[in-house]
Design an enzyme around this catalytic site. Sequence first.
Site, PDB file in Angstrom:
ATOM      1  N   TYR A 147       0.866  -1.188   0.000  1.00 50.88           N
ATOM      2  CA  TYR A 147       0.000   0.000   0.000  1.00 50.88           C
ATOM      3  C   TYR A 147       0.895   1.228   0.000  1.00 50.88           C
ATOM      4  O   TYR A 147       1.802   1.347   0.835  1.00 50.88           O
ATOM      5  CB  TYR A 147      -0.919   0.003   1.233  1.00 50.88           C
ATOM      6  CG  TYR A 147      -1.851   1.208   1.261  1.00 50.88           C
ATOM      7  CD1 TYR A 147      -2.872   1.348   0.323  1.00 50.88           C
ATOM      8  CD2 TYR A 147      -1.686   2.217   2.207  1.00 50.88           C
ATOM      9  CE1 TYR A 147      -3.710   2.451   0.327  1.00 50.88           C
ATOM     10  CE2 TYR A 147      -2.529   3.328   2.228  1.00 50.88           C
ATOM     11  CZ  TYR A 147      -3.536   3.440   1.285  1.00 50.88           C
ATOM     12  OH  TYR A 147      -4.369   4.532   1.284  1.00 50.88           O
ATOM     13  N   ASP A 242       9.429   3.184   0.168  1.00 48.95           N
ATOM     14  CA  ASP A 242       8.306   3.807   0.876  1.00 48.95           C
ATOM     15  C   ASP A 242       8.472   3.475   2.355  1.00 48.95           C
ATOM     16  O   ASP A 242       8.123   2.382   2.808  1.00 48.95           O
ATOM     17  CB  ASP A 242       6.977   3.265   0.322  1.00 48.95           C
ATOM     18  CG  ASP A 242       5.777   3.899   1.025  1.00 48.95           C
ATOM     19  OD1 ASP A 242       5.983   4.557   2.058  1.00 48.95           O
ATOM     20  OD2 ASP A 242       4.646   3.713   0.543  1.00 48.95           O
ATOM     21  N   LYS A 270       4.015   9.606   8.953  1.00 52.79           N
ATOM     22  CA  LYS A 270       3.680   9.100  10.287  1.00 52.79           C
ATOM     23  C   LYS A 270       4.601   9.632  11.397  1.00 52.79           C
ATOM     24  O   LYS A 270       4.390  10.738  11.885  1.00 52.79           O
ATOM     25  CB  LYS A 270       3.653   7.564  10.268  1.00 52.79           C
ATOM     26  CG  LYS A 270       2.608   7.056   9.241  1.00 52.79           C
ATOM     27  CD  LYS A 270       2.211   5.631   9.467  1.00 52.79           C
ATOM     28  CE  LYS A 270       1.427   5.086   8.294  1.00 52.79           C
ATOM     29  NZ  LYS A 270       0.044   4.796   8.527  1.00 52.79           N
TER      30      LYS A 270
END
Length: 417
Positions: A147, A242, A270
């Site tokens: 994702y 990522d 995050k």
Amino acid sequence: MKKGKLRNNRDLIREAEKVLVGGVDSPVRAFRSVGDDPIPIKRGLGSQIYDYDGKSYVDYVLSYGAAVLGHAHPYVVNRLNRASLEGFSFGATCAEEVELADLIKKSIPLIEKIRFVNSGTEAVMGAVRLARGHTGRDKILKFTNAYHGHADYFLARGGSGLATLNIPTSRGVPKDFFTHTIITDYGDPKAIGSIFKRYRSKIAAVIVEPVGGNYGVIPPDINFLKKLRQITRQHGSLLIFDEVITGFRLHYGSAAAIFGVRPDIICLGKIIGGGLPIGAFAGSGEIMNQLAPEGSVYQASTFGGNPLVMTAGTATLTKLHSLKKDYNLLTDRVSDICETMEYEAGRKGVALKVNRFKTMFSIRFAKRRQFGSFYRRLLSLGVYLAPSEYESNFISFVHTRDDVEKTKRALGRALGS
Ligand SMILES: Cc1ncc(COP(=O)(O)O)c(C=O)c1O
């Protein structure tokens, strides 16, 4: 509806359903796969979160990995309080931006320049556009069940909410938008070899989560990551890591450094925002300077580098730096939880697999419907995991030994007798 009336979980969720789609602002927050209403969270302190019924939970979701210092850490709160008195947003460069960029650069040496954005999705979109602009090529290779946020061209065969809700390809994305997306399975070097043979000089970049975090935890295949580095270099393509989850999650720095693989572009999010909305992409000056205003790869945002977000990020990384030798302790705590889970499942004859890597873990039952009842029991015992087997769970620096012991007892009980 006035806030004062929303005094319990049920009332709040019923009201939320009237105004928010499915009562949530992100599908992963819905409890569809565990057959329940979502638990609305009123506040958090340290390792605990509290719902609107006043019940507390040991939190292993941690805002999907962002809250590495737990909730409302006093050091971060103090810095944020002071910063908020100075105003919230100016749409101009500020010292906090430079400070956070410096902290990140020092801990991830491959980075020379960075651009701050507002989410992991934006970070990945920027990185992909940059890779295309830099190479003059169009195709991007990504892996099944990864994702990388919700950019149109990545919403196929993805993990996270797409896997939980069984959405193989999002409606609303024209088929043409996938023309330049190549998808293959992670860990298969032969497939990579034949894709590069087929597309040769058309691939702008390969994007990979160095530790899979969106189909449960998928431990890294370091040889495969090295293969990706070698083949992208050989063909003039870029390698994008990522690290929206893994940046500062596994140690104080990037996963890239742990595995000895140097990507060309790294995406962060995050943790670097200390729980406020953030994303960033970064790399060498040569690549990053293709971005406007230096170059003609366009990317922009009103709130990128927002002073409050930058302050929360700087405070979080500063605190994390002072705790960096304790990452091993967190890994030990996760191992303790996972080993208990495996032991209890074995004792009770429940078929499941616990995946973990350092400070991340996930649980997958052989029979999918077993997860729901296990999850609901765990909740009632005051332990909050991600409401899907396809999400990762995380531990923070403020989870105590008592939290872990409580969790272990609850896991045993939630598995039934
Ligand atoms: C690896 C990875 N990349 C990108 C994203 C997208 O980040 P955001 O939800 O902040 O847009 C996520 C979100 O969980 C992620 O796990």
